[in-house]
Design a protein around this motif. Structure first.
Motif, PDB file in Angstrom:
ATOM      1  N   LYS A  60       0.822  -1.212   0.000  1.00 54.87           N
ATOM      2  CA  LYS A  60       0.000   0.000   0.000  1.00 54.87           C
ATOM      3  C   LYS A  60       0.854   1.259   0.000  1.00 54.87           C
ATOM      4  O   LYS A  60       0.570   2.220  -0.727  1.00 54.87           O
ATOM      5  N   SER A  61       1.912   1.277   0.811  1.00 58.07           N
ATOM      6  CA  SER A  61       2.768   2.459   0.878  1.00 58.07           C
ATOM      7  C   SER A  61       3.418   2.754  -0.468  1.00 58.07           C
ATOM      8  O   SER A  61       3.493   3.915  -0.898  1.00 58.07           O
ATOM      9  N   ILE A  62       3.885   1.707  -1.138  1.00 53.26           N
ATOM     10  CA  ILE A  62       4.536   1.891  -2.437  1.00 53.26           C
ATOM     11  C   ILE A  62       3.504   2.249  -3.501  1.00 53.26           C
ATOM     12  O   ILE A  62       3.770   3.062  -4.399  1.00 53.26           O
ATOM     13  N   SER A  63       2.306   1.683  -3.414  1.00 52.33           N
ATOM     14  CA  SER A  63       1.248   1.998  -4.384  1.00 52.33           C
ATOM     15  C   SER A  63       0.859   3.470  -4.316  1.00 52.33           C
ATOM     16  O   SER A  63       0.677   4.121  -5.353  1.00 52.33           O
ATOM     17  N   HIS A  64       0.715   4.011  -3.105  1.00 47.84           N
ATOM     18  CA  HIS A  64       0.455   5.456  -2.965  1.00 47.84           C
ATOM     19  C   HIS A  64       1.520   6.258  -3.699  1.00 47.84           C
ATOM     20  O   HIS A  64       1.221   7.162  -4.489  1.00 47.84           O
ATOM     21  N   ARG A  65       2.779   5.939  -3.413  1.00 49.39           N
ATOM     22  CA  ARG A  65       3.882   6.708  -3.971  1.00 49.39           C
ATOM     23  C   ARG A  65       3.979   6.543  -5.485  1.00 49.39           C
ATOM     24  O   ARG A  65       4.307   7.495  -6.202  1.00 49.39           O
ATOM     25  N   ALA A  66       3.692   5.351  -5.978  1.00 51.21           N
ATOM     26  CA  ALA A  66       3.746   5.126  -7.426  1.00 51.21           C
ATOM     27  C   ALA A  66       2.783   6.050  -8.155  1.00 51.21           C
ATOM     28  O   ALA A  66       3.120   6.626  -9.202  1.00 51.21           O
ATOM     29  N   VAL A  67       1.574   6.212  -7.611  1.00 54.45           N
ATOM     30  CA  VAL A  67       0.587   7.080  -8.251  1.00 54.45           C
ATOM     31  C   VAL A  67       0.983   8.545  -8.113  1.00 54.45           C
ATOM     32  O   VAL A  67       0.937   9.318  -9.091  1.00 54.45           O
ATOM     33  N   LEU A  68       1.391   8.957  -6.922  1.00 53.45           N
ATOM     34  CA  LEU A  68       1.749  10.356  -6.702  1.00 53.45           C
ATOM     35  C   LEU A  68       2.982  10.752  -7.526  1.00 53.45           C
ATOM     36  O   LEU A  68       3.003  11.806  -8.171  1.00 53.45           O
ATOM     37  N   PHE A  69       4.001   9.909  -7.528  1.00 47.28           N
ATOM     38  CA  PHE A  69       5.220  10.255  -8.255  1.00 47.28           C
ATOM     39  C   PHE A  69       5.010  10.122  -9.757  1.00 47.28           C
ATOM     40  O   PHE A  69       5.592  10.868 -10.543  1.00 47.28           O
ATOM     41  N   GLY A  70       4.173   9.153 -10.158  1.00 50.35           N
ATOM     42  CA  GLY A  70       3.815   9.051 -11.568  1.00 50.35           C
ATOM     43  C   GLY A  70       3.104  10.303 -12.054  1.00 50.35           C
ATOM     44  O   GLY A  70       3.311  10.755 -13.185  1.00 50.35           O
ATOM     45  N   ALA A  71       2.268  10.896 -11.191  1.00 49.98           N
ATOM     46  CA  ALA A  71       1.566  12.134 -11.544  1.00 49.98           C
ATOM     47  C   ALA A  71       2.532  13.285 -11.762  1.00 49.98           C
ATOM     48  O   ALA A  71       2.247  14.217 -12.523  1.00 49.98           O
ATOM     49  N   LEU A  72       3.688  13.231 -11.086  1.00 52.60           N
ATOM     50  CA  LEU A  72       4.697  14.284 -11.213  1.00 52.60           C
ATOM     51  C   LEU A  72       5.716  13.993 -12.306  1.00 52.60           C
ATOM     52  O   LEU A  72       6.591  14.818 -12.588  1.00 52.60           O
ATOM     53  N   GLY A  73       5.619  12.807 -12.914  1.00 55.23           N
ATOM     54  CA  GLY A  73       6.596  12.413 -13.914  1.00 55.23           C
ATOM     55  C   GLY A  73       6.369  13.088 -15.255  1.00 55.23           C
ATOM     56  O   GLY A  73       5.309  13.656 -15.534  1.00 55.23           O
ATOM     57  N   ASP A  74       7.397  13.017 -16.089  1.00 47.53           N
ATOM     58  CA  ASP A  74       7.277  13.473 -17.467  1.00 47.53           C
ATOM     59  C   ASP A  74       6.914  12.265 -18.333  1.00 47.53           C
ATOM     60  O   ASP A  74       7.688  11.319 -18.436  1.00 47.53           O
ATOM     61  N   GLY A  75       5.737  12.296 -18.910  1.00 39.87           N
ATOM     62  CA  GLY A  75       5.320  11.184 -19.745  1.00 39.87           C
ATOM     63  C   GLY A  75       4.614  10.095 -18.960  1.00 39.87           C
ATOM     64  O   GLY A  75       4.102  10.312 -17.862  1.00 39.87           O
ATOM     65  N   GLU A  76       4.627   8.883 -19.509  1.00 36.05           N
ATOM     66  CA  GLU A  76       3.833   7.784 -18.972  1.00 36.05           C
ATOM     67  C   GLU A  76       4.614   6.978 -17.930  1.00 36.05           C
ATOM     68  O   GLU A  76       5.794   6.684 -18.107  1.00 36.05           O
ATOM     69  N   THR A  77       3.915   6.627 -16.851  1.00 35.93           N
ATOM     70  CA  THR A  77       4.425   5.684 -15.856  1.00 35.93           C
ATOM     71  C   THR A  77       3.470   4.506 -15.808  1.00 35.93           C
ATOM     72  O   THR A  77       2.260   4.690 -15.657  1.00 35.93           O
ATOM     73  N   ARG A  78       4.017   3.300 -15.934  1.00 38.70           N
ATOM     74  CA  ARG A  78       3.205   2.084 -15.871  1.00 38.70           C
ATOM     75  C   ARG A  78       3.434   1.418 -14.516  1.00 38.70           C
ATOM     76  O   ARG A  78       4.586   1.176 -14.126  1.00 38.70           O
TER      77      ARG A  78
END
Length: 433
Positions: free
Chosen positions: A19-37
């Motif tokens: 859960k902790s990593i899933s939160h961060r994956a979405v938040l950091f993906g939102a801040l990324g340039d381009g697509e995060t899978r």
């Protein structure tokens, strides 16, 4: 919901993504340039709130299946205020990390809200250091709703008064936007998922024995994130297999980050029989498979430095200690009183209702272990998912079963918990027959 006793626990399982990593994956993906899978996403009420929060901030998230996401980031400084409150539901990780991120979206205003439980949890521990960095933040007496007037940020060196990965992460995320390097000093090590993921995204992070420093960044580039199984979701099954005689349980693909697995160290001291095999890395995190056998436990004392490494599992430690030989003690765990419920009182009341000998203290509890099955009874979850799962595992180990009030609250972190438990019970009972 009523859960009946079980003779032993046998079988194989995999738990949802961390859960902790899933939160961060979405938040950091939102801040990324381009697509995060994101693969292996741990779906729960909390992590779904994170998806909805970044969508409100203008980010596109495609949900391809239950545990696969495609996130099209807006860049480090590209989030857009929705002009309405952002609902963080019951997710403490979301509200605290998002505060650090939004404080850096210069020139915009945001408001964060949450449900009654989240609104009762302290926010001053986050707003105080961020205010030192130049953020303009407003709360209602240190609680939600939280108003953010994003302004230019300056770097700081901040000593955490209480060990908290959420507060550390909020400061480090704000540090991405600050002038100069930002350092957080920890009284004791806490979860480092934020540091690991930021490093993977190209951010310069310096880690020392008792501190972590982040340099300002221009962009994040994550690409693909694989999420390992959640150790906190595996923990109830670890304790169940330990307590039920004749058990043999295998849990596959679990996150074994040493800053998350304090329960394994505690269990080892108590005589637990947990073997790690097939060690590997999943998404940059140490992971592996677990072989758990039943064991006769002896008492132990858990002190402050161990608390952050086992914070979510301490109610389960209390159950294990109440069935062990001797007197156990938990100290330095004041943080448990600031969770979804007061988890010191909730844990003590739950176990005492089953006939266990547990006494609350200011910073933890004292336990007189009796190596027999709890008598069974009724547990009030207080709307806290960890207490509901504690009740279910106590029920398996009990003589008469346990009725759990508001068991549905497990959906906050582990929606499929009772379904997985039922499958394991069926497998175990079939083998018994």
């Amino acid at each position: 919901m009523r859960v009946e006793p079980l003779k032993r626990l046998v079988g194989h399982l995999a738990v949802p993504g961390d859960k902790s990593i899933s939160h961060r994956a979405v938040l950091f993906g939102a801040l990324g340039d381009g697509e995060t899978r994101v693969t292996g996403f741990g779906r729960s009420a909390d992590t779904e709130a994170t998806i909805e929060a970044v969508r409100a901030l203008g980010v596109t998230v495609y949900e391809h299946d239950h545990d696969t996401l495609r996130i099209f980031g807006k860049g480090l400084r590209g989030l857009v205020s929705p002009g309405r409150p952002i609902d963080c539901a019951n997710a403490g990780t979301l509200v605290r990390l998002l505060t650090g991120i939004l404080a850096g979206q210069n020139g915009q205003q945001f408001e964060l809200t949450g449900d009654a439980s989240l609104s009762a949890r302290p926010m001053k521990r986050v707003t105080e250091p961020l205010s030192r960095m130049g953020a303009a933040l407003e709360t209602e007496d240190g609680h939600l709703p939280l108003g953010i007037d994003a302004r230019p940020l300056r770097s700081i060196t901040y000593e955490l008064p209480v060990a908290s990965a959420q507060v550390k992460s909020a400061i480090l995320l704000a540090g991405l936007y600050a002038t100069g390097e930002t350092t957080v000093v920890e009284p004791t090590p806490t979860r480092d998922h934020t540091e690991l993921m930021l490093e993977a995204a190209g951010v310069t992070i310096t880690r020392r024995e008792s501190s972590v420093t982040v340099q300002p960044a221009e962009r994040l580039d994550l690409g693909e994130i694989e999420v390992p199984g959640d150790f906190s979701s595996a923990a109830p099954f670890i304790i169940a297999a330990t307590l039920l005689p004749g058990s043999e349980l295998h849990i596959h693909g679990v996150n074994l980050n040493p800053r998350r697995t304090g329960l394994l160290t505690i269990l080892e001291r108590m005589g637990g029989r947990v073997t790690v095999y097939n060690r590997r890395r999943i998404g940059g995190e140490p992971a592996g498979d677990l072989d758990i056998r039943s064991a006769d436990l002896v008492a132990t004392t858990v002190l402050g430095p161990e608390v952050p490494l086992a914070i979510d599992e301490l109610p389960l430690f209390a159950l294990a200690a109440s069935c062990a030989h001797g007197n156990s003690r938990l100290r330095g765990a004041e943080e448990l009183r600031a969770k979804e419920s007061d988890r010191v009182e909730a844990t003590v009341d739950a176990l005492r209702s089953l006939g266990q000998h547990v006494i609350a203290t200011e910073d933890g509890f004292r336990i007189r272990g009796v190596p027999t099955r709890p008598r069974g009874g009724r547990i009030e979850s207080r709307g806290d998912h960890r207490i509901a799962m504690l009740g279910a595992i106590a029920a398996l180990a009990s003589a008469d079963g346990v009725e759990i009030d508001d068991a549905e609250c497990v959906a906050v972190s582990f929606p499929g918990f009772f379904e997985l438990l039922a499958q394991l019970k069926e497998t175990s009972e079939r083998q018994e027959a």
